[in-house]
Design a protein around this motif. Sequence first.
Motif, PDB file in Angstrom:
ATOM      1  N   THR A 157       0.456  -0.899  -0.105  1.00 19.00           N
ATOM      2  CA  THR A 157       0.122   0.096   0.042  1.00 19.00           C
ATOM      3  C   THR A 157       1.006   0.999  -0.070  1.00 19.00           C
ATOM      4  O   THR A 157       0.361   2.235  -0.751  1.00 19.00           O
ATOM      5  N   LEU A 158       1.706   0.873   0.769  1.00 18.56           N
ATOM      6  CA  LEU A 158       3.013   2.546   0.977  1.00 18.56           C
ATOM      7  C   LEU A 158       4.407   2.799  -0.358  1.00 18.56           C
ATOM      8  O   LEU A 158       3.968   3.831  -0.902  1.00 18.56           O
ATOM      9  N   ARG A 159       3.859   1.351  -0.517  1.00 19.32           N
ATOM     10  CA  ARG A 159       5.294   1.326  -1.864  1.00 19.32           C
ATOM     11  C   ARG A 159       4.114   2.080  -3.195  1.00 19.32           C
ATOM     12  O   ARG A 159       4.876   2.778  -4.161  1.00 19.32           O
ATOM     13  N   THR A 160       2.927   1.744  -3.549  1.00 17.10           N
ATOM     14  CA  THR A 160       2.315   2.415  -4.420  1.00 17.10           C
ATOM     15  C   THR A 160       1.599   3.496  -3.859  1.00 17.10           C
ATOM     16  O   THR A 160       0.534   4.090  -4.850  1.00 17.10           O
ATOM     17  N   LEU A 161       1.943   4.573  -3.702  1.00 18.75           N
ATOM     18  CA  LEU A 161       0.572   5.458  -2.614  1.00 18.75           C
ATOM     19  C   LEU A 161       0.845   6.533  -3.518  1.00 18.75           C
ATOM     20  O   LEU A 161       0.154   7.488  -3.972  1.00 18.75           O
ATOM     21  N   TYR A 162       1.922   6.260  -5.175  1.00 17.42           N
ATOM     22  CA  TYR A 162       2.358   7.605  -5.187  1.00 17.42           C
ATOM     23  C   TYR A 162       1.289   7.700  -6.650  1.00 17.42           C
ATOM     24  O   TYR A 162       1.118   8.922  -7.509  1.00 17.42           O
ATOM     25  N   LEU A 163       0.911   6.410  -7.000  1.00 19.15           N
ATOM     26  CA  LEU A 163       0.174   5.837  -8.137  1.00 19.15           C
ATOM     27  C   LEU A 163      -1.880   6.691  -7.622  1.00 19.15           C
ATOM     28  O   LEU A 163      -2.132   7.315  -8.280  1.00 19.15           O
TER      29      LEU A 163
END
Length: 189
Positions: A157-163
């Motif tokens: 979840t945190l690693r793809t927050l930028y999306l």
Amino acid sequence: MKPVDRKSEIINIAAKLFKEKGYSAVTMRDIAQAMDIKAASLYNHIKSKQEILVLIVIEIAEEFTNGINQIVSSEISAIQKIEKVIQLHIDITLRNSEALACLNNDWMHLADNELTYFIKMREEYEENFRSIIKQGIANQEIKNLNIEVVIFSTLSTLRTLYLWYGKKKAINPEVLKANMIQVLLNGIV
């Protein structure tokens, strides 16, 4: 413009292009065109596209590594450590989503030594996060759930927050932090 400023500009524009098109699809000519300069001029400031990738990915990976090392060594509860990890991810995402996209999507294009270094940092980061979860379970701060599921659910979840955040910038950063902490911790506390 000073060479350092120009180099930073090259890196920032490249990161944006890498996010939009992917590392493999971007050429030095594309970067130069986005800067409105000749491709040959780039080489006065940077050796190659690979150097740009290394500067982007390794810098942000080191920022994550340094951040979690400080969190792990702090004398706070596991819950507070998890909150700080979430805040770390959000802060980096808000400050530099293009570099984060590059880290997540293009790290595998790093050359041998840098790739080995990156993978080592990533594994150590995950191991540090794993130790926080284990500490929380041992201290009965969080439920005794499968550690790998907790790690996967939280970090993916945190690693793809930028999306997601790139489309929802109207959300106040402090509200985002508070809500993400609540949502991510509510299922395990």
